[in-house]
Design an enzyme around this catalytic site. Structure first.
Site, PDB file in Angstrom:
ATOM      1  N   ARG A   1      -9.205  -0.227  14.300  1.00  0.00           N
ATOM      2  CA  ARG A   1      -8.819  -1.559  13.835  1.00  0.00           C
ATOM      3  C   ARG A   1      -8.422  -2.402  15.041  1.00  0.00           C
ATOM      4  NH1 ARG A   1      -4.080  -0.986   9.846  1.00  0.00           N
ATOM      5  NH2 ARG A   1      -5.680  -0.278   8.401  1.00  0.00           N
TER       6      ARG A   1
ATOM      7  N   ARG B   1       2.136  -5.417  13.630  1.00  0.00           N
ATOM      8  CA  ARG B   1       0.676  -5.345  13.442  1.00  0.00           C
ATOM      9  C   ARG B   1       0.027  -6.706  13.706  1.00  0.00           C
ATOM     10  NH1 ARG B   1      -0.851  -0.986  10.161  1.00  0.00           N
ATOM     11  NH2 ARG B   1       0.560   0.756  10.524  1.00  0.00           N
TER      12      ARG B   1
ATOM     13  N   LYS C   1       5.697   0.710  10.170  1.00  0.00           N
ATOM     14  CA  LYS C   1       4.892  -0.485  10.481  1.00  0.00           C
ATOM     15  C   LYS C   1       5.687  -1.758  10.222  1.00  0.00           C
ATOM     16  CE  LYS C   1       1.641   0.548   7.421  1.00  0.00           C
ATOM     17  NZ  LYS C   1       0.657   0.571   6.309  1.00  0.00           N
TER      18      LYS C   1
ATOM     19  N   LYS D   1       5.049  -6.143   9.773  1.00  0.00           N
ATOM     20  CA  LYS D   1       3.975  -7.138   9.605  1.00  0.00           C
ATOM     21  C   LYS D   1       4.507  -8.567   9.626  1.00  0.00           C
ATOM     22  CE  LYS D   1       1.033  -3.902   7.245  1.00  0.00           C
ATOM     23  NZ  LYS D   1       0.238  -3.615   6.061  1.00  0.00           N
TER      24      LYS D   1
ATOM     25  N   CYS E   1      -9.440  -3.148  -1.755  1.00  0.00           N
ATOM     26  CA  CYS E   1      -9.229  -2.428  -0.497  1.00  0.00           C
ATOM     27  C   CYS E   1     -10.405  -1.488  -0.234  1.00  0.00           C
ATOM     28  CB  CYS E   1      -7.922  -1.642  -0.557  1.00  0.00           C
ATOM     29  SG  CYS E   1      -8.064  -0.173  -1.594  1.00  0.00           S
TER      30      CYS E   1
ATOM     31  N   CYS F   1     -10.780   6.349   3.131  1.00  0.00           N
ATOM     32  CA  CYS F   1      -9.316   6.320   3.120  1.00  0.00           C
ATOM     33  C   CYS F   1      -8.735   7.630   2.583  1.00  0.00           C
ATOM     34  CB  CYS F   1      -8.815   5.159   2.274  1.00  0.00           C
ATOM     35  SG  CYS F   1      -7.017   5.150   2.235  1.00  0.00           S
TER      36      CYS F   1
ATOM     37  N   CYS G   1      -4.964   3.084  -4.459  1.00  0.00           N
ATOM     38  CA  CYS G   1      -3.683   3.800  -4.564  1.00  0.00           C
ATOM     39  C   CYS G   1      -2.561   2.766  -4.526  1.00  0.00           C
ATOM     40  CB  CYS G   1      -3.553   4.820  -3.424  1.00  0.00           C
ATOM     41  SG  CYS G   1      -2.941   4.130  -1.873  1.00  0.00           S
TER      42      CYS G   1
ATOM     43  N   CYS H   1      -2.897  -2.231  -0.212  1.00  0.00           N
ATOM     44  CA  CYS H   1      -3.567  -2.862   0.932  1.00  0.00           C
ATOM     45  C   CYS H   1      -4.271  -4.174   0.594  1.00  0.00           C
ATOM     46  CB  CYS H   1      -4.545  -1.882   1.562  1.00  0.00           C
ATOM     47  SG  CYS H   1      -3.729  -0.417   2.221  1.00  0.00           S
TER      48      CYS H   1
HETATM   49 FE1  SRM Z   1      -3.218  -0.565   4.423  1.00  0.00          FE
HETATM   50  C1  SRM Z   1      -2.453   2.679   4.963  1.00  0.00           C
HETATM   51  C2  SRM Z   1      -6.459   0.043   4.922  1.00  0.00           C
HETATM   52  C3  SRM Z   1      -3.750  -3.883   4.686  1.00  0.00           C
HETATM   53  C4  SRM Z   1      -0.183  -1.144   2.974  1.00  0.00           C
HETATM   54  N1  SRM Z   1      -4.263   1.080   4.917  1.00  0.00           N
HETATM   55  C5  SRM Z   1      -3.759   2.326   5.132  1.00  0.00           C
HETATM   56  C6  SRM Z   1      -4.838   3.280   5.663  1.00  0.00           C
HETATM   57  C7  SRM Z   1      -4.766   3.281   7.156  1.00  0.00           C
HETATM   58  C8  SRM Z   1      -4.806   4.705   5.110  1.00  0.00           C
HETATM   59  C9  SRM Z   1      -4.006   5.712   5.878  1.00  0.00           C
HETATM   60  O1  SRM Z   1      -2.765   5.711   5.777  1.00  0.00           O
HETATM   61  O2  SRM Z   1      -4.607   6.542   6.558  1.00  0.00           O
HETATM   62  C10 SRM Z   1      -6.104   2.560   5.127  1.00  0.00           C
HETATM   63  C11 SRM Z   1      -7.392   2.783   5.899  1.00  0.00           C
HETATM   64  C12 SRM Z   1      -8.572   2.766   4.965  1.00  0.00           C
HETATM   65  C13 SRM Z   1      -9.883   2.720   5.645  1.00  0.00           C
HETATM   66  O3  SRM Z   1     -10.637   3.715   5.542  1.00  0.00           O
HETATM   67  O4  SRM Z   1     -10.214   1.714   6.256  1.00  0.00           O
HETATM   68  C14 SRM Z   1      -5.606   1.128   4.996  1.00  0.00           C
HETATM   69  N2  SRM Z   1      -4.790  -1.698   4.861  1.00  0.00           N
HETATM   70  C15 SRM Z   1      -6.069  -1.266   4.930  1.00  0.00           C
HETATM   71  C16 SRM Z   1      -7.046  -2.433   4.988  1.00  0.00           C
HETATM   72  C17 SRM Z   1      -8.282  -2.151   5.828  1.00  0.00           C
HETATM   73  C18 SRM Z   1      -7.415  -2.827   3.546  1.00  0.00           C
HETATM   74  C19 SRM Z   1      -8.571  -3.777   3.391  1.00  0.00           C
HETATM   75  O5  SRM Z   1      -9.372  -3.464   2.516  1.00  0.00           O
HETATM   76  O6  SRM Z   1      -8.663  -4.789   4.069  1.00  0.00           O
HETATM   77  C20 SRM Z   1      -6.103  -3.519   5.544  1.00  0.00           C
HETATM   78  C21 SRM Z   1      -6.061  -3.533   7.045  1.00  0.00           C
HETATM   79  C22 SRM Z   1      -5.086  -4.546   7.543  1.00  0.00           C
HETATM   80  C23 SRM Z   1      -5.111  -4.776   9.023  1.00  0.00           C
HETATM   81  O7  SRM Z   1      -6.118  -5.267   9.510  1.00  0.00           O
HETATM   82  O8  SRM Z   1      -4.089  -4.489   9.665  1.00  0.00           O
HETATM   83  C24 SRM Z   1      -4.761  -3.024   5.008  1.00  0.00           C
HETATM   84  N3  SRM Z   1      -2.124  -2.219   4.000  1.00  0.00           N
HETATM   85  C25 SRM Z   1      -2.575  -3.511   4.077  1.00  0.00           C
HETATM   86  C26 SRM Z   1      -1.684  -4.379   3.385  1.00  0.00           C
HETATM   87  C27 SRM Z   1      -1.872  -5.887   3.205  1.00  0.00           C
HETATM   88  C28 SRM Z   1      -1.194  -6.675   4.283  1.00  0.00           C
HETATM   89  O9  SRM Z   1      -0.713  -6.100   5.262  1.00  0.00           O
HETATM   90  O10 SRM Z   1      -1.130  -7.886   4.144  1.00  0.00           O
HETATM   91  C29 SRM Z   1      -0.662  -3.591   2.871  1.00  0.00           C
HETATM   92  C30 SRM Z   1       0.490  -4.065   1.969  1.00  0.00           C
HETATM   93  C31 SRM Z   1       1.526  -4.823   2.697  1.00  0.00           C
HETATM   94  C32 SRM Z   1       2.569  -3.914   3.239  1.00  0.00           C
HETATM   95  O11 SRM Z   1       2.337  -3.296   4.281  1.00  0.00           O
HETATM   96  O12 SRM Z   1       3.613  -3.773   2.597  1.00  0.00           O
HETATM   97  C33 SRM Z   1      -0.943  -2.236   3.279  1.00  0.00           C
HETATM   98  N4  SRM Z   1      -1.569   0.564   4.077  1.00  0.00           N
HETATM   99  C34 SRM Z   1      -0.457   0.155   3.412  1.00  0.00           C
HETATM  100  C35 SRM Z   1       0.416   1.285   3.224  1.00  0.00           C
HETATM  101  C36 SRM Z   1       1.778   1.273   2.499  1.00  0.00           C
HETATM  102  C37 SRM Z   1       2.879   0.858   3.388  1.00  0.00           C
HETATM  103  C38 SRM Z   1       4.217   0.996   2.728  1.00  0.00           C
HETATM  104  O13 SRM Z   1       5.115   0.256   3.076  1.00  0.00           O
HETATM  105  O14 SRM Z   1       4.405   1.876   1.896  1.00  0.00           O
HETATM  106  C39 SRM Z   1      -0.242   2.390   3.804  1.00  0.00           C
HETATM  107  C40 SRM Z   1       0.261   3.841   3.884  1.00  0.00           C
HETATM  108  C41 SRM Z   1       1.264   4.040   4.949  1.00  0.00           C
HETATM  109  O15 SRM Z   1       1.579   3.174   5.754  1.00  0.00           O
HETATM  110  O16 SRM Z   1       1.787   5.151   4.975  1.00  0.00           O
HETATM  111  C42 SRM Z   1      -1.492   1.905   4.315  1.00  0.00           C
HETATM  112 FE1  SF4 Z   2      -6.392   3.373   1.044  1.00  0.00          FE
HETATM  113 FE2  SF4 Z   2      -4.550   2.949  -0.777  1.00  0.00          FE
HETATM  114 FE3  SF4 Z   2      -4.857   1.220   1.207  1.00  0.00          FE
HETATM  115 FE4  SF4 Z   2      -6.663   1.348  -0.652  1.00  0.00          FE
HETATM  116  S1  SF4 Z   2      -4.524   0.756  -0.971  1.00  0.00           S
HETATM  117  S2  SF4 Z   2      -7.075   1.325   1.568  1.00  0.00           S
HETATM  118  S3  SF4 Z   2      -6.676   3.479  -1.180  1.00  0.00           S
HETATM  119  S4  SF4 Z   2      -4.188   3.287   1.421  1.00  0.00           S
END
Ligand code: SRM
Ligand code: SF4
Length: 562
Positions: free
Chosen positions: A73, A142, A204, A206, A424, A430, A469, A473
């Site tokens: 990323r 981030r 993390k 943001k 997502c 993922c 899940c 995201c």
């Molecule tokens: Fe996310 C983890 C994809 C935006 C909350 N996110 C992941 C992971 C890395 C899975 C992992 O833990 O190994 C996913 C990778 C999937 C893949 O194969 O690409 C993933 N997140 C994404 C993306 C690519 C979704 C998308 O379809 O666009 C977004 C990439 C953002 C970026 O460029 O940095 C993405 N993730 C978000 C957002 C939205 C935002 O930031 O505005 C959130 C919710 C906001 C927040 O953070 O509260 C988000 N991602 C999470 C979480 C839960 C965090 C938490 O506080 O519990 C995880 C899991 C974790 O961190 O343990 C996670």
């Molecule tokens: Fe993966 Fe869950 Fe984020 Fe979707 S919402 S990309 S399933 S970690």
């Protein structure tokens, strides 16, 4: 560190400022994976170890290790890049990734399917194009979001400047990235992380910058938010927000989505001091035992908002003034053409779920490459996974439109609800996915579109967001309809976002399969069509209506009933 401290804290502390044994892991030819601790440290460098989940079972049956590859990323504040950079992004994705580029909900791009042997050359190649991946992931700040605000470029430039500065200011200062990936000279003296310290943040972090009336960055869902206050076209300062976040764990009420609190108004020149103060409070007070409860939202809940504000003021030396009134009208993108005061043009393209690839029927990579080859302005990735071709000169307008049309990139052929909705990544890459999202969402939307036509409400877009899940995201907890993966083919249904990202939705039904989901939506859309007020959004209707019971205590689990 006591024995309750989360093991990740020890990994960070022992990593020698994010070096770990990454070099050795990269050189190990016996596995496509990294050593376990390095797989944690690699995130700070912008990449995740993954395996192809479609192949997992078959490979286990054949006693093969999982098919490991990496997701990288990039860091791209505000999602802005030049056509030259786009051509590099495109080339690297085709040559060293899996042939696709994925635009993300945080205005950057990801490559999937990178083999270990290609990682270093991939990182070098993007760095040659002046794009890095430092802090793309990991327990640091981030990618910083910034409203692409196409119809007001001068103001965008000023606000975007702050987004860039925040991103640079909050970068880790270790030389590890340069040493490992760019063959930089090893540091000889001592090193330090003045903002983060050697264990970085507990989790993390943001940051987003919004320009009202557009809330496309979903500013209230970020740990740290800045809302630009503009008077007479001039940036007066920012309303500062803190403590937003989406991630939850199913059936664990101690985890929850949260909208950020307003702290107060500051002048532009106080931006970095205040941002740094908030980051260091989270560094010092964030939960380092339970990662599930480690985000800033929980720190603020524990400290209390008043104490948190006092801490920010004390650490920064900045006194907050009263927040200025702001109004937001949407958190979606503005598609199509917009003219600038200087008579250049912006064109916002629709990229379904942000996935850019060449398929037999539609060649998106090729189309965007053709645009980048002639375009003289820039590109801006949006927080809704779309792409703005910005600052198009008058004489290139027709040719760029023709290419976009040829490659199905123009939004006007899609249903308004599809244009307002996102999903997502989820399966197959993922590791956290419990259900499909990106691969299934387009089909589901086609069925929802038929329902909208059945009730003649196709002109009223509904923001639908699906995730595989509860991590959130695609920010589903602020959608009018949120669909959150529970298990294969099953989703929790949330209702009641306001279409502007200012209200959290509520759980309405649990664990629905497609048939039950569509039946439930059928009834809801029928009621909405029959009873809505003029101009009333679906999310507002379900909150107002007595027919829709959004009380969480009565939520039925359909696993037992179907
Ligand atoms: Fe996310 C983890 C994809 C935006 C909350 N996110 C992941 C992971 C890395 C899975 C992992 O833990 O190994 C996913 C990778 C999937 C893949 O194969 O690409 C993933 N997140 C994404 C993306 C690519 C979704 C998308 O379809 O666009 C977004 C990439 C953002 C970026 O460029 O940095 C993405 N993730 C978000 C957002 C939205 C935002 O930031 O505005 C959130 C919710 C906001 C927040 O953070 O509260 C988000 N991602 C999470 C979480 C839960 C965090 C938490 O506080 O519990 C995880 C899991 C974790 O961190 O343990 C996670
Ligand atoms: Fe993966 Fe869950 Fe984020 Fe979707 S919402 S990309 S399933 S970690």
């Amino acid at each position: 560190m006591d024995n309750k401290t989360n093991p990740n804290e020890l990994i960070k502390a022992n990593s020698r400022f994010l070096r770990g044994t990454l070099k050795q892991s990269m050189d190990d030819p016996l596995t496509g994976a990294l050593a376990a601790d390095d797989a944690q440290i690699s995130k700070f460098h912008g990449f995740y170890e993954q395996d192809d989940r479609d192949q997992r079972l078959q490979r286990t049956e054949h006693f093969l290790e999982p098919y490991y590859s990496f997701m990288l990323r990039a860091r791209l504040p505000g999602g802005v890049c030049t056509p030259k950079q786009w051509l590099a992004i495109d080339y690297v994705g085709r040559e060293l990734g899996n042939g696709s580029i994925r635009l993300t909900t945080r205005q950057t791009f990801q490559y999937h399917g990178i083999l270990k042997k290609h990682l270093k050359s991939l990182i070098k190649r993007i760095n040659q194009a002046m794009i890095d991946s430092i802090g793309g992931c990991g327990d640091v700040n981030r990618n910083v979001l910034c409203n692409p605000n196409p119809e007001c470029s001068a103001l965008h430039a000023a606000v975007y400047g702050w987004a860039r500065c925040i991103s640079e200011h909050l970068l880790p200062k270790t030389n590890a990235y340069h040493e490992i990936w760019l063959d930089g000279k090893p540091v000889t003296g001592s090193e330090s992380e003045p903002i983060y310290g050697n264990t970085y943040l507990p989790r993390k972090f943001k940051t987003a910058v919004a320009i009202p009336p557009h809330n496309d960055v979903d500013v209230y869902t970020n740990d740290l938010g800045f809302i630009a206050i503009v008077e007479n076209g001039r940036l007066e300062g920012f309303n500062v927000l803190a403590g937003g976040g989406m991630g939850t764990t199913h059936d664990d009420p101690t985890t929850y989505p949260r909208l950020a609190d307003e702290l107060g108004f500051i002048a532009p020149e106080d931006t970095l001091t205040v941002a740094e103060a908030i980051v260091t409070i989270q560094r010092d007070f964030g939960n380092r035992i339970s990662r599930r409860h480690a985000r800033l939202k929980y720190t603020i809940e524990r400290m209390g908002l008043d104490e948190f504000v006092t801490q920010v003021e004390t650490r920064s030396g900045v006194e907050f003034k009263s927040v200025r009134p702001v109004q937001f009208d949407t958190h979606g993108d503005r598609y199509g053409w917009v003219e600038n005061p200087d008579h250049t043009w912006h064109l916002t393209l629709y990229i379904e779920n942000g996935r850019i690839e060449d398929r037999p029927d539609v060649k998106l990579l090729q189309g965007l490459r053709r645009i980048a080859e002639i375009h003289q302005g820039d590109f801006r990735i949006t927080p809704n996974q779309n792409l703005v071709v910005a600052n198009i000169s008058k004489d290139q307008k027709n040719v760029i439109e023709a290419i976009a049309h040829q490659h199905s990139l123009l939004a006007n052929t899609y249903h308004p609800t599809r244009l307002a909705s996102i999903a997502c990544v989820a399966l197959p890459t993922c590791p956290q996915a419990m259900a499909e999202a990106e691969r299934y969402f387009p089909d589901l939307l086609s069925k929802v579109e038929l329902l909208a036509e059945k009730y003649a409400i196709e002109d009223s877009p509904i923001v639908i967001r699906m995730t595989g899940c509860p991590n959130g995201c695609a920010r589903p907890y602020v959608a009018e309809i949120g669909l959150i993966g529970k298990g294969p083919g099953r989703y929790n249904l949330h209702l009641g976002g306001d279409g502007r990202g200012l209200r959290l939705n509520r759980l309405y039904r649990k664990n629905l399969n497609e048939t039950d989901l569509l039946n439930t939506l059928d009834k809801l859309l029928q009621q909405y069509a029959a009873n809505r007020n003029p101009e009333e959004r679906f999310g507002d209707y379900v909150v107002r209506s007595k027919r829709v019971n959004l009380s969480t205590t009565s939520v039925e689990d359909h696993h037992e009933t179907v």
